[in-house]
Design a protein around this motif. Structure first.
Motif, PDB file in Angstrom:
ATOM      1  N   LEU A 138      84.772  48.876  -9.445  1.00 41.47           N
ATOM      2  CA  LEU A 138      83.410  48.483  -9.075  1.00 41.47           C
ATOM      3  C   LEU A 138      82.758  49.457  -8.093  1.00 41.47           C
ATOM      4  CD1 LEU A 138      81.224  46.343  -9.475  1.00 41.47           C
ATOM      5  CD2 LEU A 138      82.229  45.081  -7.578  1.00 41.47           C
ATOM      6  N   PRO A 139      83.405  49.790  -6.963  1.00 45.53           N
ATOM      7  CA  PRO A 139      82.758  50.766  -6.070  1.00 45.53           C
ATOM      8  C   PRO A 139      82.624  52.149  -6.694  1.00 45.53           C
ATOM      9  CG  PRO A 139      84.798  49.924  -5.085  1.00 45.53           C
ATOM     10  CD  PRO A 139      84.620  49.238  -6.379  1.00 45.53           C
ATOM     11  N   ALA A 140      83.547  52.525  -7.574  1.00 48.57           N
ATOM     12  CA  ALA A 140      83.448  53.832  -8.234  1.00 48.57           C
ATOM     13  C   ALA A 140      82.212  53.876  -9.128  1.00 48.57           C
ATOM     14  CB  ALA A 140      84.704  54.109  -9.047  1.00 48.57           C
ATOM     15  N   LEU A 141      81.999  52.840  -9.902  1.00 48.99           N
ATOM     16  CA  LEU A 141      80.819  52.800 -10.776  1.00 48.99           C
ATOM     17  C   LEU A 141      79.528  52.778  -9.968  1.00 48.99           C
ATOM     18  CD1 LEU A 141      82.004  50.345 -13.573  1.00 48.99           C
ATOM     19  CD2 LEU A 141      81.577  52.790 -13.778  1.00 48.99           C
ATOM     20  N   LEU A 142      79.494  51.963  -8.936  1.00 51.26           N
ATOM     21  CA  LEU A 142      78.286  51.858  -8.111  1.00 51.26           C
ATOM     22  C   LEU A 142      77.980  53.180  -7.410  1.00 51.26           C
ATOM     23  CD1 LEU A 142      76.059  50.047  -6.946  1.00 51.26           C
ATOM     24  CD2 LEU A 142      77.647  49.471  -5.104  1.00 51.26           C
ATOM     25  N   SER A 143      78.989  53.796  -6.802  1.00 49.61           N
ATOM     26  CA  SER A 143      78.741  55.053  -6.088  1.00 49.61           C
ATOM     27  C   SER A 143      78.447  56.200  -7.054  1.00 49.61           C
ATOM     28  CB  SER A 143      79.911  55.401  -5.166  1.00 49.61           C
ATOM     29  OG  SER A 143      81.092  55.553  -5.902  1.00 49.61           O
ATOM     30  N   ALA A 144      79.042  56.181  -8.240  1.00 51.65           N
ATOM     31  CA  ALA A 144      78.736  57.217  -9.241  1.00 51.65           C
ATOM     32  C   ALA A 144      77.292  57.095  -9.699  1.00 51.65           C
ATOM     33  CB  ALA A 144      79.687  57.113 -10.424  1.00 51.65           C
ATOM     34  N   PHE A 145      76.821  55.886  -9.887  1.00 48.04           N
ATOM     35  CA  PHE A 145      75.435  55.637 -10.291  1.00 48.04           C
ATOM     36  C   PHE A 145      74.478  56.167  -9.217  1.00 48.04           C
ATOM     37  CE2 PHE A 145      71.691  52.842 -10.497  1.00 48.04           C
ATOM     38  CZ  PHE A 145      71.336  53.002 -11.829  1.00 48.04           C
ATOM     39  N   ILE A 146      74.755  55.829  -7.970  1.00 49.15           N
ATOM     40  CA  ILE A 146      73.918  56.292  -6.861  1.00 49.15           C
ATOM     41  C   ILE A 146      73.986  57.815  -6.738  1.00 49.15           C
ATOM     42  CG2 ILE A 146      73.683  56.264  -4.338  1.00 49.15           C
ATOM     43  CD1 ILE A 146      74.657  53.302  -4.491  1.00 49.15           C
ATOM     44  N   ALA A 147      75.183  58.380  -6.858  1.00 48.66           N
ATOM     45  CA  ALA A 147      75.350  59.834  -6.738  1.00 48.66           C
ATOM     46  C   ALA A 147      74.614  60.558  -7.856  1.00 48.66           C
ATOM     47  CB  ALA A 147      76.833  60.200  -6.758  1.00 48.66           C
ATOM     48  N   TYR A 148      74.710  60.032  -9.082  1.00 42.23           N
ATOM     49  CA  TYR A 148      74.049  60.701 -10.206  1.00 42.23           C
ATOM     50  C   TYR A 148      72.549  60.812  -9.954  1.00 42.23           C
ATOM     51  CZ  TYR A 148      72.023  61.797 -14.683  1.00 42.23           C
ATOM     52  OH  TYR A 148      71.290  62.396 -15.664  1.00 42.23           O
ATOM     53  N   PHE A 149      71.912  59.676  -9.680  1.00 43.26           N
ATOM     54  CA  PHE A 149      70.457  59.708  -9.523  1.00 43.26           C
ATOM     55  C   PHE A 149      70.038  60.443  -8.257  1.00 43.26           C
ATOM     56  CE2 PHE A 149      70.814  56.313 -12.652  1.00 43.26           C
ATOM     57  CZ  PHE A 149      69.914  56.803 -13.587  1.00 43.26           C
ATOM     58  N   GLY A 150      70.815  60.317  -7.184  1.00 41.27           N
ATOM     59  CA  GLY A 150      70.495  61.054  -5.967  1.00 41.27           C
ATOM     60  C   GLY A 150      70.545  62.551  -6.180  1.00 41.27           C
ATOM     61  N   VAL A 151      71.617  63.034  -6.790  1.00 36.45           N
ATOM     62  CA  VAL A 151      71.769  64.472  -7.026  1.00 36.45           C
ATOM     63  C   VAL A 151      70.767  64.959  -8.069  1.00 36.45           C
ATOM     64  CG1 VAL A 151      73.344  66.244  -7.934  1.00 36.45           C
ATOM     65  CG2 VAL A 151      74.167  64.571  -6.283  1.00 36.45           C
ATOM     66  N   PHE A 152      70.555  64.185  -9.119  1.00 35.45           N
ATOM     67  CA  PHE A 152      69.632  64.593 -10.172  1.00 35.45           C
ATOM     68  C   PHE A 152      68.222  64.816  -9.612  1.00 35.45           C
ATOM     69  CE2 PHE A 152      66.597  63.650 -13.570  1.00 35.45           C
ATOM     70  CZ  PHE A 152      67.001  64.561 -14.524  1.00 35.45           C
ATOM     71  N   PHE A 153      67.709  63.835  -8.868  1.00 31.19           N
ATOM     72  CA  PHE A 153      66.352  63.972  -8.340  1.00 31.19           C
ATOM     73  C   PHE A 153      66.276  64.999  -7.213  1.00 31.19           C
ATOM     74  CE2 PHE A 153      65.946  59.692 -10.305  1.00 31.19           C
ATOM     75  CZ  PHE A 153      65.021  60.071 -11.266  1.00 31.19           C
ATOM     76  N   LEU A 154      67.336  65.142  -6.441  1.00 33.81           N
ATOM     77  CA  LEU A 154      67.383  66.165  -5.405  1.00 33.81           C
ATOM     78  C   LEU A 154      67.337  67.564  -6.033  1.00 33.81           C
ATOM     79  CD1 LEU A 154      67.878  66.891  -2.343  1.00 33.81           C
ATOM     80  CD2 LEU A 154      70.283  67.027  -2.974  1.00 33.81           C
ATOM     81  N   LEU A 155      68.118  67.777  -7.079  1.00 34.73           N
ATOM     82  CA  LEU A 155      68.136  69.082  -7.748  1.00 34.73           C
ATOM     83  C   LEU A 155      66.791  69.403  -8.394  1.00 34.73           C
ATOM     84  CD1 LEU A 155      71.631  69.160  -9.454  1.00 34.73           C
ATOM     85  CD2 LEU A 155      70.826  70.571  -7.571  1.00 34.73           C
ATOM     86  N   ARG A 156      66.204  68.413  -9.057  1.00 28.46           N
ATOM     87  CA  ARG A 156      64.890  68.663  -9.666  1.00 28.46           C
ATOM     88  C   ARG A 156      63.864  69.039  -8.617  1.00 28.46           C
ATOM     89  NH1 ARG A 156      63.266  64.166 -13.877  1.00 28.46           N
ATOM     90  NH2 ARG A 156      61.385  64.455 -12.666  1.00 28.46           N
TER      91      ARG A 156
END
Length: 177
Positions: A138-156
């Motif tokens: 559960l924490p792995a999925l939640l933190s991966a979801f947050i990390a994906y969108f955080g990094v994606f929008f930060l990189l863009r």
């Protein structure tokens, strides 16, 4: 004593480390999706109790999913000496709750040092590893979801800003894009 303090908490805080990580990720040549997905995989793997093989697991999953392997390896840095006690305690407790186990008496008598020293995997599995693996999902999925969108929008945003700076400097010198 000062060296020990600096090892645990750097003088300038962690802002420099986070800025370096963001800069390192932004300089990767892959797409924002590939980098963000790779980083998210590394973050998710960091929640597992398989200390010592986090990078290998992240690279294997990243290779299978064809995402940035460098970003996957960087994502495993979430599991570090400051976060591991929190990760281990929370995943064990979440797993124990999900498995509906009340083994406090059994785990109080457990000598982890002896089990790890003698590598008694069978005795270590049920009271420690099984709850940690189940609890890490559960924490792995939640933190991966947050990390994906955080990094994606930060990189863009960083790439858009760099592109604007380059086009501004090219127009300023009379060079057309």
């Amino acid at each position: 004593m000062e060296r020990l303090r600096a090892l645990i908490w750097p003088r300038k805080g962690f802002k420099r480390s986070f800025r370096y990580l963001a800069l390192r990720l932004s300089r990767l040549s892959a797409s924002p999706h590939s980098i963000a997905a790779g980083f998210a995989i590394g973050v998710a793997v960091a929640w597992t109790p398989f200390l010592g093989v986090h990078i290998i697991l992240a690279l294997a999953v990243g290779f299978i999913l064809r995402v940035s392997l460098v970003a996957a390896a960087l994502g495993t840095a979430v599991a570090n000496p400051l976060t591991l006690p929190f990760i281990w305690a929370s995943t064990w407790e979440i797993g124990r709750q999900l498995l509906r186990r009340d083994e406090t008496a059994a785990t109080n008598n457990l000598d982890l040092g002896s089990l790890i020293h003698h590598v008694s995997f069978r005795e270590l599995w049920r009271p420690v590893l099984e709850p940690m693996i189940v609890g890490s999902a559960l924490p792995a999925l939640l933190s991966a979801f947050i990390a994906y969108f955080g990094v994606f929008f930060l990189l863009r945003a960083m790439r858009r800003q760099r592109q604007q700076a380059l086009s501004f400097s090219n127009n300023d010198t009379g060079i057309s894009a």
